[in-house]
Design a protein around this motif. Structure first.
Motif, PDB file in Angstrom:
ATOM      1  N   LYS A 330       0.754  -1.188   0.004  1.00 17.81           N
ATOM      2  CA  LYS A 330       0.026  -0.207   0.124  1.00 17.81           C
ATOM      3  C   LYS A 330       0.725   1.387  -0.049  1.00 17.81           C
ATOM      4  CE  LYS A 330      -3.904  -2.099   2.520  1.00 17.81           C
ATOM      5  NZ  LYS A 330      -4.790  -2.385   1.042  1.00 17.81           N
ATOM      6  N   ASP A 332       1.019   4.202  -1.536  1.00 19.44           N
ATOM      7  CA  ASP A 332       0.487   4.843  -2.624  1.00 19.44           C
ATOM      8  C   ASP A 332       0.096   6.377  -1.804  1.00 19.44           C
ATOM      9  OD1 ASP A 332      -2.199   4.547  -1.266  1.00 19.44           O
ATOM     10  OD2 ASP A 332      -1.911   2.640  -1.805  1.00 19.44           O
ATOM     11  N   ASP A 334      -2.755   7.972  -1.429  1.00 25.60           N
ATOM     12  CA  ASP A 334      -4.196   7.793  -0.620  1.00 25.60           C
ATOM     13  C   ASP A 334      -3.615   7.405   0.767  1.00 25.60           C
ATOM     14  OD1 ASP A 334      -5.361   9.128  -2.826  1.00 25.60           O
ATOM     15  OD2 ASP A 334      -6.182   7.141  -3.451  1.00 25.60           O
ATOM     16  N   THR A 335      -2.978   6.481   0.645  1.00 24.46           N
ATOM     17  CA  THR A 335      -2.406   5.846   2.274  1.00 24.46           C
ATOM     18  C   THR A 335      -1.219   6.364   2.882  1.00 24.46           C
ATOM     19  OG1 THR A 335      -3.324   3.432   0.995  1.00 24.46           O
ATOM     20  CG2 THR A 335      -2.127   3.485   3.244  1.00 24.46           C
ATOM     21  N   ARG A 336      -0.419   6.814   2.170  1.00 17.38           N
ATOM     22  CA  ARG A 336       0.970   7.177   2.749  1.00 17.38           C
ATOM     23  C   ARG A 336       1.112   8.678   2.872  1.00 17.38           C
ATOM     24  NH1 ARG A 336       2.822   2.332   5.444  1.00 17.38           N
ATOM     25  NH2 ARG A 336       2.608   0.853   3.972  1.00 17.38           N
ATOM     26  N   GLU A 341       4.959   8.697   0.375  1.00 14.41           N
ATOM     27  CA  GLU A 341       4.699   7.725  -0.716  1.00 14.41           C
ATOM     28  C   GLU A 341       6.120   7.795  -1.534  1.00 14.41           C
ATOM     29  OE1 GLU A 341       3.903   6.748  -4.866  1.00 14.41           O
ATOM     30  OE2 GLU A 341       4.416   8.997  -4.055  1.00 14.41           O
TER      31      GLU A 341
END
Length: 437
Positions: A330, A332, A334-336, A341
């Motif tokens: 994950k 990316d 949006d997540t990190r 990222e």
């Protein structure tokens, strides 16, 4: 959509030019149109160039040697391998869309959906052997070619040149995030391959009068056929990135057409190198064929273009692998978040590059490594797993008998080449390390 419903609606895969489109049209009204136009993605031309750049290249240089191993029958094997590769490339894409509701993102996901974790790990093993093994082969080839061209004037070892090539590749590999962004590299790489093929063909033809009464040729050498098939299969190893190439296409319904034209272009380039190369150098043909060409300015030009090609093709394969790792962990935006990222992506890709460069510097035997790569990874990923996964996810009962016979033929060829070719390649590598060159 359940498996039975899909099988009843799906046409035979043998209608290759329209099979993916037909599947989409056969889906029920409530299904999402997974093959709709993607305006923000690349053109058919860039997809074509991506396939040609990954598929054609270093495998081309080993084809005269493959014919020297197996005889003239290797030309037939080359064209049969192309047909089998087109067919299994279509099957893979049908597996990607097999349930009509979601698009799978990778070869590994196909394995997971087909056989659970055993399928996932099997694909992961063979997939990794290609997407990391091919760049290893690229670094070996580029490092050795640069060393041969500069050893009289530059005091650097072959290993040092391998790491310099890795450093050059690190720039696009780390900076460019997806296959869409590296598509420009693939176009230049494909053009470099065309130039390489033309130079190699012309040089072979020019030297033919000198060698025609000296070297020998065979129609078929049965004991070497598995090794020859394994070497030739390297030439069609692009399906490890097919999912990502198709994902980056603006018109995904054009996948079959793009795949057919790309592999046809590749086999034409292969033929213009393999046939004149084996005709001229016969059983003395070496891998890469550049070792058999005369040491002149044209050989230097060919060497420069193959170096350009492999340094442009390596980021495509490694990006495919990196995207899988980043999806699993994950990594990316949006997540990190943007900063984290980018940091994690950079670290991940530098680690991958370090592993590839390290292996390349320890295994400096191009022809034997190429044969092992083809036998171990390509024969499984190209000829075996697509059929097995398709039968598991979609079924085989709707296939006509002749298509089932072709599947059985492909499976037998793939299995024999994988097992016997791997054994022979390991023996060859052992001789290389124990006896040296």
């Amino acid at each position: 959509m359940d498996k039975k419903a899909y099988n009843e609606n799906s046409p035979s895969v043998s209608s290759s030019a329209s099979s993916i489109k037909s599947d989409a049209e056969a889906a029920p009204a409530q299904a999402v149109d997974l093959l709709a136009e993607r305006p923000d993605q690349g053109s058919n031309l860039t997809a074509f160039a991506n396939i040609v750049c990954v598929v054609a290249g270093t495998g081309t240089l080993g084809l005269p040697y493959a014919l020297a191993q197996g005889g003239w029958i290797g030309v037939g094997i080359l064209f049969m391998s192309m047909i089998m590769s087109i067919y299994t490339g279509i099957l893979i894409m049908k597996c990607i869309y097999y349930n009509g509701h979601t698009r799978l993102h990778s070869y590994q996901e196909i394995g997971l959906h087909a056989f659970g974790r055993p399928g996932l790990w099997a694909v992961w093993f063979f997939h990794t052997s290609i997407v990391l093994g091919a760049p290893v082969m690229y670094f070996i080839l580029s490092g050795s070619q640069i060393y041969d061209m500069t050893k009289s004037s530059v005091n650097l070892s072959e290993t040092a040149w391998i790491w310099i090539c890795a450093g050059v590749v690190s720039v696009p590999f780390v900076v460019l995030k997806t296959l869409k962004e590296v598509s420009l590299l693939s176009i230049f790489g494909a053009l470099a391959t065309v130039v390489l093929c033309v130079v190699t063909m012309v040089e072979s033809i020019v030297q033919y009068p000198e060698f025609k009464d000296v070297v020998g040729h065979d129609a078929v050498i049965l004991k070497n056929l598995p090794m020859a098939v394994a070497t030739i299969s390297v030439c069609f190893g692009g399906n490890v990135v097919y999912m990502h190439v198709e994902e980056s296409m603006r018109y995904p319904r054009s996948w079959n057409k793009v795949l057919v034209w790309a592999l046809l272009a590749c086999v034409v380039m292969y033929a213009v190198v393999a046939i004149p190369g084996y005709l001229t150098y016969g059983n003395t043909a070496q891998s890469p064929i550049l070792l058999s060409l005369p040491d002149n300015v044209w050989n230097t030009i060919a060497s420069i273009f193959i170096i350009i090609h492999v340094l442009l093709a390596a980021p495509i394969l490694m990006t495919s692998f990196a995207l899988e790792i980043e999806r699993v962990f994950k990594i990316d935006v949006d997540t990190r978040g943007v900063a984290k990222e980018r940091l994690l992506r950079t670290v991940n890709r530098l680690i991958i590059l370090g592993v590839v460069g390290g292996i390349a510097s320890l295994v400096p035997y191009f022809d034997s490594f190429m044969s092992l790569l083809g036998a171990l990874g390509n024969c499984s990923l190209i000829f075996i797993l697509p059929i097995v996964f398709y039968w598991r996810l979609i079924g085989w009962r709707h296939m006509p008998w002749y298509e089932l016979a072709f599947c059985a033929f492909t499976l037998i060829i793939g299995a024999l080449s994988a097992v016997i070719g791997t054994i022979d390649a390991i023996k060859a590598l052992n001789r290389d390390f124990t006896q040296g060159r």
